[in-house]
Write a protein that holds these residues in place. Structure first.
Motif, short mmCIF file in Angstrom:
data_model
loop_
_atom_site.label_atom_id
_atom_site.label_comp_id
_atom_site.label_asym_id
_atom_site.label_seq_id
_atom_site.Cartn_x
_atom_site.Cartn_y
_atom_site.Cartn_z
N GLU A 346 0.83 -1.20 0.00
CA GLU A 346 0.00 0.00 0.00
C GLU A 346 0.87 1.24 0.00
OE1 GLU A 346 -3.17 0.50 -0.25
OE2 GLU A 346 -3.96 -1.54 -0.04
N ILE A 347 0.39 2.27 -0.67
CA ILE A 347 1.05 3.57 -0.67
C ILE A 347 0.28 4.49 0.28
CG2 ILE A 347 1.70 5.58 -2.04
CD1 ILE A 347 1.62 3.65 -4.49
N VAL A 348 0.97 5.02 1.27
CA VAL A 348 0.37 5.96 2.21
C VAL A 348 0.92 7.35 1.88
CG1 VAL A 348 0.10 6.62 4.62
CG2 VAL A 348 0.08 4.20 3.98
N ILE A 349 0.03 8.26 1.52
CA ILE A 349 0.41 9.64 1.19
C ILE A 349 0.28 10.49 2.43
CG2 ILE A 349 -0.12 11.64 -0.26
CD1 ILE A 349 -1.24 9.68 -2.34
N GLU A 350 1.33 11.24 2.74
CA GLU A 350 1.35 12.04 3.96
C GLU A 350 1.79 13.46 3.66
OE1 GLU A 350 2.59 8.59 7.17
OE2 GLU A 350 4.17 9.56 5.98
N GLY A 351 1.27 14.42 4.41
CA GLY A 351 1.64 15.81 4.23
C GLY A 351 2.04 16.45 5.54
N THR A 352 2.70 17.59 5.42
CA THR A 352 3.09 18.37 6.59
C THR A 352 3.04 19.85 6.22
OG1 THR A 352 4.81 18.75 8.25
CG2 THR A 352 5.54 18.28 6.02
N SER A 353 2.84 20.68 7.24
CA SER A 353 2.86 22.13 7.02
C SER A 353 4.19 22.74 7.48
CB SER A 353 1.69 22.79 7.76
OG SER A 353 1.72 22.46 9.14
N ASP A 354 5.15 21.92 7.85
CA ASP A 354 6.47 22.43 8.24
C ASP A 354 7.16 23.07 7.05
OD1 ASP A 354 5.85 21.32 10.63
OD2 ASP A 354 7.46 19.81 10.64
N ASP A 355 7.85 24.17 7.30
CA ASP A 355 8.59 24.84 6.25
C ASP A 355 9.85 24.07 5.86
OD1 ASP A 355 6.78 26.94 5.99
OD2 ASP A 355 7.71 28.04 7.64
N GLU A 356 10.45 23.41 6.85
CA GLU A 356 11.65 22.62 6.60
C GLU A 356 11.43 21.20 7.09
OE1 GLU A 356 15.19 24.33 8.10
OE2 GLU A 356 14.91 26.26 7.08
N ILE A 357 11.96 20.23 6.37
CA ILE A 357 11.81 18.83 6.73
C ILE A 357 12.98 18.40 7.60
CG2 ILE A 357 11.53 16.48 5.86
CD1 ILE A 357 9.23 18.44 5.23
N THR A 358 12.66 17.90 8.79
CA THR A 358 13.67 17.39 9.71
C THR A 358 13.23 16.03 10.21
OG1 THR A 358 12.63 18.31 11.71
CG2 THR A 358 14.12 19.77 10.45
N GLU A 359 14.06 15.42 11.04
CA GLU A 359 13.70 14.12 11.60
C GLU A 359 12.52 14.24 12.55
OE1 GLU A 359 17.07 12.34 13.41
OE2 GLU A 359 18.16 12.03 11.53
N GLU A 360 12.26 15.46 13.05
CA GLU A 360 11.15 15.67 13.98
C GLU A 360 9.84 16.04 13.26
OE1 GLU A 360 14.28 17.02 14.69
OE2 GLU A 360 14.55 15.23 15.97
N THR A 361 9.89 16.15 11.96
CA THR A 361 8.68 16.53 11.22
C THR A 361 7.56 15.51 11.44
OG1 THR A 361 9.90 17.71 9.50
CG2 THR A 361 7.71 16.91 8.92
N GLU A 362 6.38 16.01 11.73
CA GLU A 362 5.21 15.15 11.91
C GLU A 362 4.43 15.10 10.60
OE1 GLU A 362 2.78 16.12 15.20
OE2 GLU A 362 4.43 16.04 16.67
N TRP A 363 4.25 13.89 10.12
CA TRP A 363 3.54 13.67 8.86
C TRP A 363 2.13 13.16 9.15
CZ3 TRP A 363 5.69 15.13 4.32
CH2 TRP A 363 7.08 15.34 4.30
N GLU A 364 1.16 13.68 8.42
CA GLU A 364 -0.23 13.29 8.62
C GLU A 364 -0.79 12.67 7.35
OE1 GLU A 364 -2.64 15.83 11.20
OE2 GLU A 364 -1.11 17.36 10.84
N PRO A 365 -1.47 11.53 7.47
CA PRO A 365 -1.89 10.78 6.27
C PRO A 365 -3.17 11.32 5.64
CG PRO A 365 -2.53 9.59 8.23
CD PRO A 365 -1.76 10.78 8.71
N GLY A 370 -11.40 3.54 0.07
CA GLY A 370 -11.26 2.09 -0.01
C GLY A 370 -9.93 1.54 0.44
N LYS A 371 -8.98 2.40 0.83
CA LYS A 371 -7.64 1.94 1.17
C LYS A 371 -7.48 1.72 2.67
CE LYS A 371 -5.40 1.50 -1.77
NZ LYS A 371 -5.45 0.28 -2.64
N PRO A 372 -6.73 0.71 3.08
CA PRO A 372 -6.59 0.38 4.50
C PRO A 372 -5.49 1.20 5.20
CG PRO A 372 -5.45 -1.26 3.21
CD PRO A 372 -6.09 -0.31 2.22
N THR A 373 -5.51 2.52 5.02
CA THR A 373 -4.49 3.35 5.65
C THR A 373 -4.57 3.25 7.16
OG1 THR A 373 -4.66 4.88 3.78
CG2 THR A 373 -3.55 5.69 5.76
N ASP A 374 -5.76 3.41 7.70
CA ASP A 374 -5.98 3.33 9.15
C ASP A 374 -6.07 1.88 9.57
OD1 ASP A 374 -6.78 3.48 11.76
OD2 ASP A 374 -8.40 4.91 11.41
N LEU A 375 -5.16 1.44 10.42
CA LEU A 375 -5.09 0.03 10.80
C LEU A 375 -6.32 -0.44 11.57
CD1 LEU A 375 -1.34 -0.14 11.95
CD2 LEU A 375 -2.30 -0.61 9.68
#
Length: 487
Positions: A346-365, A370-375
């Protein structure tokens, strides 16, 4: 084989069932075609108009490639199919029912042809060709008190035969699991869009899976020859096919493939068989008009001539599935699931509103219907409605990158742009109710599996997953525009 048998009731039920499926197909087009293949769709309509020859892929949108035309054609189809569903021709006095029926079904067929031929990847499914082939034959069934041409019923049985027998042959020639009877160990978990009962079907005993795989071969390879047998054998074969398709509808979401096969199976019955099964009585009929009988015979001659290539394909060792041999999809070859995937990606598409991407960036799906994104989300029941984007995401996930799917990068860009038409295809947009817009987006590839009964009892989850790679690395809108065509 048809001596002394009547088919008014067969025609009446068949037309109601086919009209309902046309109605669903036009509603899908009305709600989904514009964001998928419209003027500014994921696969823009101009790509079809500029890249296709009208003689090879005829469509009204070749001449009027606009969203307004899409809306007019789609909603016209909805109205026409609703009139067919309520049986408009049967309300009219003789001799008007048959000519009105011919015009009504011909317009539905022509309008839907425009969507199939211009829909590109999003309309590349076998049930589209089968709906068109079936819809073309329905034009010549007549209506009212006249008896339907028996030859058209035979041609409908021929469509059903090619659908079922072709599927059976491609399985025998395909994946080894069809021959060792283990395919159903994987099917329910890895099918494109599981439904609420898929989890339970997956966990049935392996002995049952062996039995149903063997039963699949019987239904698809042996039963179809009985469609052309005298009654009651033909009706029994049709009933077995309907039961088989009913099980597939109970345990999966295959758009209108199973429902259309059930509608085609109605042509294997006679009025007497239906009257025995249902609390209905067919009215008295009059002889089929010579004009309708003559048209039916001409159609039969054309279908027989055009059946040569589908038969050659069906009997070939290099059999292909779901192929149209003419621009109007009059006679096609069918077949499904010649191979079964062992793992579900499955491909899970995620976005963020952070201006810069870091290891702490929180991604939201982003969530799809019909896709089983939510377990923890129970698989939904969607069929016979068809979620075209969700189906294509299943195909896209089979590869580790979107290189062969140009629409995918456009999808990501439109989500970053917060395009309303594209967002309407989603179940949930994490940024829909927020003031900040997404700045970056990514796509992560996972391997999903159903939970075991013990895991589900403990966690309440329907799925478990593990990350297997990055499908699209984090990117801004500007970066996506550098990668994708026409962005």
């Amino acid at each position: 084989m048809f001596h002394g048998e009547e088919f008014w009731l067969v025609r009446f039920l068949f037309q109601r069932g086919l009209a309902l499926l046309y109605l669903l197909a036009f509603l899908v087009a009305a709600f989904q075609f514009r964001p998928l293949a419209g003027e500014d769709g994921l696969l823009p309509l101009e790509w079809y108009a500029e890249g296709a020859d009208f003689r090879e892929r005829p469509s009204l949108f070749y001449f009027v490639p606009s969203d307004r035309a899409i809306a007019v054609v789609a909603w016209s189809g909805v109205v026409l199919s609703a009139l067919a569903l309520v049986g408009l021709p049967y309300w009219l006095p003789e001799p008007y029912p048959t000519p009105v029926s011919v015009v009504l079904w011909a317009f539905m067929w022509a309008l839907y042809q425009s969507f199939v031929n211009a829909g590109q990847t999003f309309y590349g499914y076998g049930w589209e060709s089968m709906l068109l082939e079936t819809g073309f034959l329905a034009i010549f069934l007549g209506a009212g008190a006249v008896a339907p041409p028996v030859v058209i019923l035979l041609l409908l049985q021929w469509v059903l035969f090619r659908n079922m027998f072709g599927a059976g042959l491609i399985k025998l020639r395909g994946d080894d699991c069809w021959r060792d009877l283990s395919c159903m160990d994987y099917h329910y978990e890895t099918q494109p869009i599981p439904n609420p009962l898929s989890w339970f079907a997956h966990h049935l005993p392996k002995r049952f899976h062996r039995f149903e795989t063997f039963g699949n071969h019987v239904i698809e390879l042996l039963i179809p020859f009985l469609y052309f047998a005298p009654q009651p054998a033909s009706s029994l074969a049709g009933a077995a096919t309907i039961g088989f398709m009913g099980w597939l509808m109970l345990t999966g979401n295959f758009a209108w493939l199973n429902a259309l096969t059930i509608v085609l199976a109605i042509a294997t019955f006679s009025d007497g068989a239906l009257e025995w099964l249902l609390p209905v009585t067919a009215p008295e009929t009059v002889a089929t008009p010579l004009s309708l009988e003559g048209a039916a015979i001409l159609v039969a001659i054309v279908v027989v001539a055009m059946s040569v290539r589908p038969i050659e394909n069906m009997l070939s060792e290099s059999q292909t599935m779901n192929t149209a041999y003419d621009p109007l999809h009059l006679v096609n070859t069918y077949g499904a699931f010649g191979s079964i995937t062992r793992d579900r990606y499955e491909i899970v598409i995620e976005g963020t509103s952070d201006d810069e991407i870091t290891e702490e960036t929180e991604w939201e799906p982003y969530r799809f219907e019909g896709k089983p994104t939510d377990l923890e989300r129970r698989p939904p029941q969607l069929a016979p409605y068809h979620l075209r984007l969700d189906w294509q995401l299943w195909f896209a996930a089979m590869a580790p990158s979107p290189r062969r799917h140009p629409w995918f990068t456009r999808l990501l860009a439109k989500l970053l742009e917060q395009d309303d038409d594209t967002r309407a295809l989603l179940a949930a947009d994490p940024f829909a109710e927020r003031e900040e817009s997404p700045t970056h987006i990514r796509a992560v590839r996972y391997r999903y599996r159903f939970t075991t009964p013990e895991e589900r009892a403990e966690t309440g989850r329907w799925w478990e997953r593990e990350r297997v790679g990055t499908y699209v690395a984090p990117a801004s809108l500007e970066e996506l525009r550098l990668r994708g065509p026409g962005l």
